[in-house]
Design an enzyme around this catalytic site. Structure first.
Site, PDB file in Angstrom:
ATOM      1  CD  GLN A   1      -0.916  -0.975   3.611  1.00 59.98           C
ATOM      2  OE1 GLN A   1      -2.129  -1.060   3.558  1.00 59.98           O
ATOM      3  NE2 GLN A   1      -0.224  -1.539   4.584  1.00 59.98           N
TER       4      GLN A   1
ATOM      5  CG  ASP B   1      -6.536  -2.381  14.631  1.00 57.41           C
ATOM      6  OD1 ASP B   1      -7.176  -1.591  13.921  1.00 57.41           O
ATOM      7  OD2 ASP B   1      -5.628  -2.022  15.401  1.00 57.41           O
TER       8      ASP B   1
ATOM      9  CB  THR C   1      -6.774  -1.320   5.875  1.00 53.08           C
ATOM     10  OG1 THR C   1      -6.406  -2.643   5.508  1.00 53.08           O
ATOM     11  CG2 THR C   1      -5.532  -0.591   6.289  1.00 53.08           C
TER      12      THR C   1
HETATM   13  N1  SAM Z   1      -7.379   1.597  13.015  1.00 58.26           N
HETATM   14  C1  SAM Z   1      -7.332   1.462  11.648  1.00 58.26           C
HETATM   15  C2  SAM Z   1      -8.512   1.845  10.822  1.00 58.26           C
HETATM   16  O1  SAM Z   1      -9.623   1.368  11.028  1.00 58.26           O
HETATM   17  O2  SAM Z   1      -8.312   2.667   9.955  1.00 58.26           O
HETATM   18  C3  SAM Z   1      -6.651   0.203  11.183  1.00 58.26           C
HETATM   19  C4  SAM Z   1      -5.237   0.321  11.595  1.00 58.26           C
HETATM   20  S1  SAM Z   1      -4.047  -0.833  11.157  1.00 58.26           S
HETATM   21  C5  SAM Z   1      -2.828   0.279  10.589  1.00 58.26           C
HETATM   22  C6  SAM Z   1      -4.624  -1.741   9.752  1.00 58.26           C
HETATM   23  C7  SAM Z   1      -3.572  -2.694   9.229  1.00 58.26           C
HETATM   24  O3  SAM Z   1      -4.173  -3.854   8.657  1.00 58.26           O
HETATM   25  C8  SAM Z   1      -2.663  -2.117   8.133  1.00 58.26           C
HETATM   26  O4  SAM Z   1      -1.399  -1.840   8.658  1.00 58.26           O
HETATM   27  C9  SAM Z   1      -2.632  -3.218   7.060  1.00 58.26           C
HETATM   28  O5  SAM Z   1      -1.347  -3.435   6.529  1.00 58.26           O
HETATM   29  C10 SAM Z   1      -3.155  -4.423   7.842  1.00 58.26           C
HETATM   30  N2  SAM Z   1      -3.689  -5.506   7.018  1.00 58.26           N
HETATM   31  C11 SAM Z   1      -4.463  -5.402   5.906  1.00 58.26           C
HETATM   32  N3  SAM Z   1      -4.735  -6.645   5.421  1.00 58.26           N
HETATM   33  C12 SAM Z   1      -4.127  -7.547   6.239  1.00 58.26           C
HETATM   34  C13 SAM Z   1      -4.044  -8.957   6.277  1.00 58.26           C
HETATM   35  N4  SAM Z   1      -4.628  -9.721   5.337  1.00 58.26           N
HETATM   36  N5  SAM Z   1      -3.334  -9.555   7.277  1.00 58.26           N
HETATM   37  C14 SAM Z   1      -2.725  -8.798   8.226  1.00 58.26           C
HETATM   38  N6  SAM Z   1      -2.764  -7.448   8.244  1.00 58.26           N
HETATM   39  C15 SAM Z   1      -3.469  -6.821   7.276  1.00 58.26           C
END
Ligand code: SAM
Length: 276
Positions: A31, A155, A157
């Site tokens: 991303q 948690d 994206t």
């Molecule tokens: N609090 C936030 C929001 O709702 O906007 C979410 C925060 S956190 C930074 C979300 C994380 O999910 C991202 O860093 C992303 O890289 C991760 N992510 C997305 N798809 C994923 C997957 N399949 N497995 C693990 N992590 C994932």
């Protein structure tokens, strides 16, 4: 010169923040990642042009994704966070004395590295000896771990790119299998104004896998529409009726026993999203 960042939250609506400094802006394997220092909300993590968290309002999101689920389990010892590379949910999990092991499963190692460097207030818990940090796909991790966790927090994206599968029925069934008999899931499920389809679909999916499913609301100023939802799935205890004595000893700024109870009270327009 004034610099302003705008997130277009829909095709016709957005929020704008005045930027003091762009600390990092790069494309990772998964991303686009930016950390901006904004005048009003302090440092802000932005992924693919969408605000993930800010230093000023992060406590609301991280306390609310964590504590209602943790208190719904009688004794959470092993906890996992899927996504959540900023570390905020892990910091909150560690406030519970019962926790022996907290596993972060984040697909993008660069989110973890940027959060450690630029967002120390949020990511501090990642250095705790009880924490294991895995740079891996949460879908696969959950599929491969049966009856491994007491609580799992999704948690994630928004459901784009690597996160699409984190909102699927198959994933909710895998989460059920990955939890111990009194296990509890909490997932962030987006805005009741802008993402009604996601709320309805994830509630249906979680209800299909878990005997008890509850939707919860909270207010997060920098998230689309300011009103945000989380969905809890529980294998045995109802989050609405659990004892909340432990809430008093947690050091929190938003969450409390009263806030826990209030968060499950839904306005009719939200209730209608999940009652069909
Ligand atoms: N609090 C936030 C929001 O709702 O906007 C979410 C925060 S956190 C930074 C979300 C994380 O999910 C991202 O860093 C992303 O890289 C991760 N992510 C997305 N798809 C994923 C997957 N399949 N497995 C693990 N992590 C994932």
């Amino acid at each position: 010169m004034d610099l302003w960042y705008t997130e277009k939250q829909t095709q016709a609506f957005g929020i704008t923040a005045k930027v003091r400094e762009t600390l990092v802006a790069k494309t990772t394997e998964f991303q686009h990642l930016a950390v901006l220092d904004t005048e009003e909300f302090g440092r802000m993590l932005v992924l693919d042009g969408m605000v993930q968290t800010t230093v000023r309002d992060e406590f609301v999101y991280h306390e609310m994704i964590t504590h209602p689920a943790m208190l719904t389990h009688p004794n959470p010892r092993k906890v996992a966070v899927i996504g959540g590379g900023d570390g905020g949910a892990i910091r909150e999990i560690l406030k519970h004395d019962s926790v022996e092991r907290a596993v972060l499963v984040e697909i993008d190692g660069e989110v973890i590295a940027a959060s450690k460097k630029y967002l120390p207030e949020i990511s501090s818990g990642l250095e705790d000896p009880r924490v294991e940090v895995l740079v891996a796909d949460g879908l696969q991790h959950v599929r491969e771990h049966k009856a491994a966790y007491d609580v799992i927090l999704v948690d994630s994206t928004e459901p784009v790119g690597a996160a699409i599968g984190l909102f699927s029925e198959e994933f909710y069934r895998d989460l059920y299998e990955a939890l111990t008999p009194q296990g509890v899931l909490a997932a962030q499920t987006e805005s009741p104004f802008f993402n009604q389809g996601i709320i309805a679909k994830s509630f249906r999916g979680i209800s299909g896998a878990f005997p008890c499913t509850r939707l919860m609301l909270t207010s997060i100023p920098t998230y689309p529409s300011g009103l945000w939802s989380f969905t809890l799935g529980s294998k045995s205890n109802d989050p609405l009726t659990v004892a909340l004595d432990k809430a008093q000893v947690l050091s929190t700024r938003y969450y409390s026993a009263s806030v826990h109870k209030a968060a499950f009270q839904l306005p009719p327009f939200v209730e209608s999203l999940i009652r069909g």
